[in-house]
Every structure is written in structure tokens, then in C-alpha cells.
Design a protein around this motif. Structure first.
Motif, PDB file in Angstrom:
ATOM      1  N   GLN A  59       0.615  -1.244  -0.013  1.00 35.45           N
ATOM      2  CA  GLN A  59      -0.283  -0.561  -0.091  1.00 35.45           C
ATOM      3  C   GLN A  59       0.615   1.005   0.426  1.00 35.45           C
ATOM      4  OE1 GLN A  59      -2.573  -0.362   3.113  1.00 35.45           O
ATOM      5  NE2 GLN A  59      -4.427  -1.233   2.099  1.00 35.45           N
ATOM      6  N   HIS A  60       1.465   1.865   0.690  1.00 32.04           N
ATOM      7  CA  HIS A  60       2.938   2.824   0.806  1.00 32.04           C
ATOM      8  C   HIS A  60       4.022   2.323   0.326  1.00 32.04           C
ATOM      9  CE1 HIS A  60      -0.636   3.627   3.291  1.00 32.04           C
ATOM     10  NE2 HIS A  60      -0.223   2.946   4.103  1.00 32.04           N
ATOM     11  N   GLU A  61       4.046   1.694  -0.678  1.00 30.66           N
ATOM     12  CA  GLU A  61       5.569   0.930  -1.181  1.00 30.66           C
ATOM     13  C   GLU A  61       5.422   1.496  -2.749  1.00 30.66           C
ATOM     14  OE1 GLU A  61       8.906   0.477  -1.794  1.00 30.66           O
ATOM     15  OE2 GLU A  61       8.525  -0.673   0.215  1.00 30.66           O
ATOM     16  N   GLU A  62       6.257   1.592  -3.185  1.00 30.67           N
ATOM     17  CA  GLU A  62       6.370   2.294  -4.540  1.00 30.67           C
ATOM     18  C   GLU A  62       7.651   1.377  -5.357  1.00 30.67           C
ATOM     19  OE1 GLU A  62       4.675   3.795  -6.307  1.00 30.67           O
ATOM     20  OE2 GLU A  62       3.265   4.547  -5.130  1.00 30.67           O
ATOM     21  N   GLU A  63       8.769   1.083  -5.024  1.00 30.87           N
ATOM     22  CA  GLU A  63      10.178   1.163  -6.089  1.00 30.87           C
ATOM     23  C   GLU A  63      10.165  -0.658  -5.437  1.00 30.87           C
ATOM     24  OE1 GLU A  63      14.847   1.760  -6.395  1.00 30.87           O
ATOM     25  OE2 GLU A  63      13.170   3.019  -4.675  1.00 30.87           O
ATOM     26  N   TYR A  64      10.292  -0.773  -4.307  1.00 28.99           N
ATOM     27  CA  TYR A  64      10.948  -2.125  -3.479  1.00 28.99           C
ATOM     28  C   TYR A  64       8.762  -3.118  -3.568  1.00 28.99           C
ATOM     29  CZ  TYR A  64      15.293  -0.672  -3.512  1.00 28.99           C
ATOM     30  OH  TYR A  64      16.579  -0.934  -4.005  1.00 28.99           O
ATOM     31  N   ARG A  65       7.607  -3.345  -4.437  1.00 29.15           N
ATOM     32  CA  ARG A  65       7.355  -3.646  -4.212  1.00 29.15           C
ATOM     33  C   ARG A  65       6.960  -5.848  -4.189  1.00 29.15           C
ATOM     34  NH1 ARG A  65       2.739  -0.024  -4.834  1.00 29.15           N
ATOM     35  NH2 ARG A  65       0.897  -2.584  -5.680  1.00 29.15           N
ATOM     36  N   ALA A  66       6.423  -6.086  -3.234  1.00 30.50           N
ATOM     37  CA  ALA A  66       6.590  -7.811  -2.967  1.00 30.50           C
ATOM     38  C   ALA A  66       5.291  -8.364  -3.847  1.00 30.50           C
ATOM     39  CB  ALA A  66       6.156  -8.386  -1.506  1.00 30.50           C
ATOM     40  N   THR A  67       6.184  -9.308  -4.733  1.00 27.86           N
ATOM     41  CA  THR A  67       4.925 -10.050  -6.044  1.00 27.86           C
ATOM     42  C   THR A  67       4.725 -11.229  -5.208  1.00 27.86           C
ATOM     43  OG1 THR A  67       7.334 -10.542  -6.968  1.00 27.86           O
ATOM     44  CG2 THR A  67       6.076  -8.896  -7.507  1.00 27.86           C
ATOM     45  N   LEU A  68       3.918 -12.186  -6.248  1.00 28.39           N
ATOM     46  CA  LEU A  68       3.813 -13.581  -5.755  1.00 28.39           C
ATOM     47  C   LEU A  68       5.004 -14.176  -5.729  1.00 28.39           C
ATOM     48  CD1 LEU A  68       1.693 -16.223  -5.145  1.00 28.39           C
ATOM     49  CD2 LEU A  68       1.519 -15.919  -7.479  1.00 28.39           C
ATOM     50  N   PHE A  69       5.763 -13.836  -6.175  1.00 31.62           N
ATOM     51  CA  PHE A  69       6.969 -14.569  -7.479  1.00 31.62           C
ATOM     52  C   PHE A  69       7.843 -14.170  -5.807  1.00 31.62           C
ATOM     53  CE2 PHE A  69      10.775 -15.168  -8.939  1.00 31.62           C
ATOM     54  CZ  PHE A  69      11.111 -16.077  -9.678  1.00 31.62           C
ATOM     55  N   HIS A  70       7.885 -13.108  -5.142  1.00 28.67           N
ATOM     56  CA  HIS A  70       8.430 -12.673  -4.368  1.00 28.67           C
ATOM     57  C   HIS A  70       8.661 -14.355  -2.704  1.00 28.67           C
ATOM     58  CE1 HIS A  70       9.473  -9.196  -6.180  1.00 28.67           C
ATOM     59  NE2 HIS A  70      10.502  -9.934  -6.312  1.00 28.67           N
ATOM     60  N   CYS A  71       7.330 -14.475  -2.700  1.00 31.58           N
ATOM     61  CA  CYS A  71       6.271 -14.998  -1.506  1.00 31.58           C
ATOM     62  C   CYS A  71       7.228 -16.258  -1.951  1.00 31.58           C
ATOM     63  CB  CYS A  71       5.161 -14.633  -1.405  1.00 31.58           C
ATOM     64  SG  CYS A  71       4.914 -13.026  -0.966  1.00 31.58           S
ATOM     65  N   ILE A  72       7.241 -16.775  -2.948  1.00 31.31           N
ATOM     66  CA  ILE A  72       7.012 -18.603  -3.261  1.00 31.31           C
ATOM     67  C   ILE A  72       8.802 -18.322  -3.397  1.00 31.31           C
ATOM     68  CG2 ILE A  72       7.774 -19.700  -5.513  1.00 31.31           C
ATOM     69  CD1 ILE A  72       4.507 -18.544  -6.408  1.00 31.31           C
ATOM     70  N   LEU A  73       9.282 -18.047  -3.628  1.00 35.83           N
ATOM     71  CA  LEU A  73      11.198 -17.709  -3.566  1.00 35.83           C
ATOM     72  C   LEU A  73      10.899 -17.619  -1.500  1.00 35.83           C
ATOM     73  CD1 LEU A  73      12.462 -15.599  -5.294  1.00 35.83           C
ATOM     74  CD2 LEU A  73      12.504 -17.473  -5.944  1.00 35.83           C
ATOM     75  N   MET A  74      10.560 -17.282  -1.074  1.00 36.40           N
ATOM     76  CA  MET A  74      10.583 -17.004   0.364  1.00 36.40           C
ATOM     77  C   MET A  74      10.472 -18.628   0.920  1.00 36.40           C
ATOM     78  SD  MET A  74      12.014 -15.602   2.826  1.00 36.40           S
ATOM     79  CE  MET A  74      12.274 -16.031   5.080  1.00 36.40           C
TER      80      MET A  74
END
Length: 292
Positions: A59-74
Motif C-alpha cells: 500500500q505504501h511501497e513504490e520501488e520495492y513492491r512484493a509479488t507472488l513470485f517473491h513470496c514463493i521464493l521465500m
């Protein structure tokens, strides 16, 4: 991530696993190629809660926005951390246990048919969190797309100009070096073929999940292909119905590394983490209260 005294037969990235039963000792000789031992799994994962979590986080992030891909990586990294047999590989007909967890993937410079592709590998330290994953991956992808590359990417840019006879000789020697774990670091750098897990995010190009082959070159034992998001109606035990966000994931495994029971329990942990995404913001090494 385990600190051990190096012994004869160990490699730069892993130690030689010596205490194996007879079956696992013999398997690399019966099936000496990784592609001889491929097992395929295609599973639907419920990512409804993951997407809700991402929406709030961004909601308050512009440059480093999390994605589903990042969640799967983690989720994959945390699963490998607590299921360490997933971080093994077979090379030179021997079993090795990696010291680090590494996740590799391919990034296109632009979403166009003939755009160049760059190899990217991220190392997961014990204090990794979803926020750290997002920052590291966004940074590496940006670097791969905008800067002149070294490592495996730079080597390929040079090799593509050389004649066929030289490439045949070069790769014959390279495969011998690979058998003995002597591939130069300059050629291993940023090469997902040497990563714990090689992922491809097909959903980003609107493509369904597939069964992607393993490679005999390198040390990668797990390949994951992430498909597109879709809606599916689910019926709860009480009879109520709800529409859930699902993603199909195709997984290819080297069955010599661990048995089906071990792999199956590991996949349950991935599912649990995606259903409880707040756990992905905890450090990698922090235990999860879940019985696989």
C-alpha cells in the motif's frame, strides 16, 4: 549454512555425504544422469491469503513492491532450510550437501519475443525475510537488465562469437570439470544450473505451468515452473462455498536426492507458508510451528 571442517572429497559449495544406506549409494551408478531420475509433480496452491497480504504490504511501497513470485521464493527457501535433504545434489556419482541455499531464475530484459535473457541467482542468508527477498531480487533483476554482465552471462556473450569446433571442445572439457566439481567460479556465478532450486515464473508471461526438465550439467536438483493465477470454487468441510485464488506449480525433482515421502511432506510446508504469509516475514531460520 552448516560450518564444517573441510575433508578430502568435499567441494567449494558442498560437503560429500558419506553416511548413506546401500540403496542411495548405488542409485547414482544405476542412474548416473540427472535426467534419468526425474520425477514430475503438478500441484495447485491456494494463494488467496498470500495475495491479500501482498496488497496490504504494498500500500505504501513504490520501488520495492512484493509479488507472488517473491513470496514463493521465500516459502521455498524456508522449506529448504528446514528440509535440508532438498539442498543436496549428485555430481560425479556422489552425494553432496550444500552449505548455502541458492535460488536461480531467468530474467528477460524486456517482455518481447526476441529480448535477451539474463541468469540471476540469489543466496538466502539465515536472516532472510520477505522484505529482504523483495529488495534483493528487484535489485538483481534491475542489474541484470541494465548493466554489463560478468559470470555466466558474460561468458555466454563471449562464447557466442566463437566457432562451432571450439565450442564443442570447450564444453567437452567443461563437462569433465563439472564431473569433478572443478568448474571455474567465473562460469558458476549467476548460473541457476548450480542453484539449490531453479525457478521459472511462467505466470509473468501469461503461460500455464509446465514440467521443465532438469539439466545434467551443474548441480541443480529441483526445477519449479510457476503458472498463471486462476479462480476456483472450493467447498469447505461445513458445506460453504468460496472462490479462491489458485496457481498451478509444476515441479521436477531428482528422485535420487530424497524419497517421495520426504518430498511430499516438504510440499505441505510450502502450502502452509503460502496460506500463512505473515510467516514469510519472519527470518529464514525462525522455526515454523507446523508438522509436515
Amino acid at each position: 549454512m552448516e560450518e564444517r571442517k573441510k575433508r578430502r572429497g568435499d567441494r567449494r559449495d558442498a560437503y560429500w555425504v558419506r553416511d548413506l544406506d546401500g540403496l542411495h549409494t548405488i542409485m547414482p551408478h544405476l542412474m548416473d544422469k540427472r535426467t534419468d531420475a526425474e520425477v514430475y509433480v503438478n500441484m495447485p496452491f491456494d494463494v488467496t491469503e498470500t495475495l491479500r497480504y501482498i496488497e496490504g504490504k504494498n500500500q505504501h511501497e513504490e520501488e520495492y513492491r512484493a509479488t507472488l513470485f517473491h513470496c514463493i521464493l521465500m516459502a521455498v527457501a524456508k522449506t529448504v532450510y528446514f528440509r535440508p535433504d532438498l539442498n543436496r545434489y549428485i555430481s560425479g556419482r556422489r552425494y553432496y550437501q550444500r552449505y548455502d541455499i541458492t535460488l536461480g531464475f531467468v530474467a528477460k530484459k524486456r517482455f518481447e519475443d526476441h529480448s535477451e535473457e539474463r541468469l540471476v541467482v540469489a543466496t538466502a542468508p539465515e536472516d532472510w525475510t520477505l522484505t529482504a527477498v523483495t529488495h534483493q531480487v528487484v535489485g538483481k533483476v534491475h542489474q541484470a537488465r541494465t548493466e554489463k554482465s560478468g559470470g555466466a552471462n558474460g561468458a555466454m556473450d563471449i562464447l557466442k562469437h566463437l566457432p562451432r569446433w571450439f565450442l564443442m571442445l570447450f564444453f567437452r572439457i567443461l563437462k569433465i570439470l563439472d564431473f569433478y566439481g572443478k568448474v571455474p567460479d567465473e562460469l558458476r556465478e549467476d548460473d541457476p544450473n548450480f542453484a539449490s532450486v531453479f525457478l521459472t515464473n511462467l505466470g509473468s508471461i501469461r503461460c500455464p505451468s509446465v514440467y521443465h526438465h532438469l539439466n545434467n550439467y551443474g548441480t541443480n536438483s529441483i526445477m519449479i515452473a510457476i503458472g498463471t493465477l486462476r479462480k476456483e470454487e472450493k467447498i469447505a468441510p461445513d458445506g460453504s462455498r468460496s472462490v479462491r485464488d489458485m496457481v498451478d506449480i509444476g515441479i521436477t525433482l531428482d528422485e535420487r536426492v530424497a524419497d517421495g515421502f520426504y518430498f511430499g511432506r516438504s510440499l505441505k510446508l510450502v502450502q502452509y507458508l503460502l496460506a500463512n504469509p505473515e510467516l514469510l516475514e519472519k527470518p529464514l531460520k525462525e522455526a515454523v510451528d507446523f508438522e509436515c
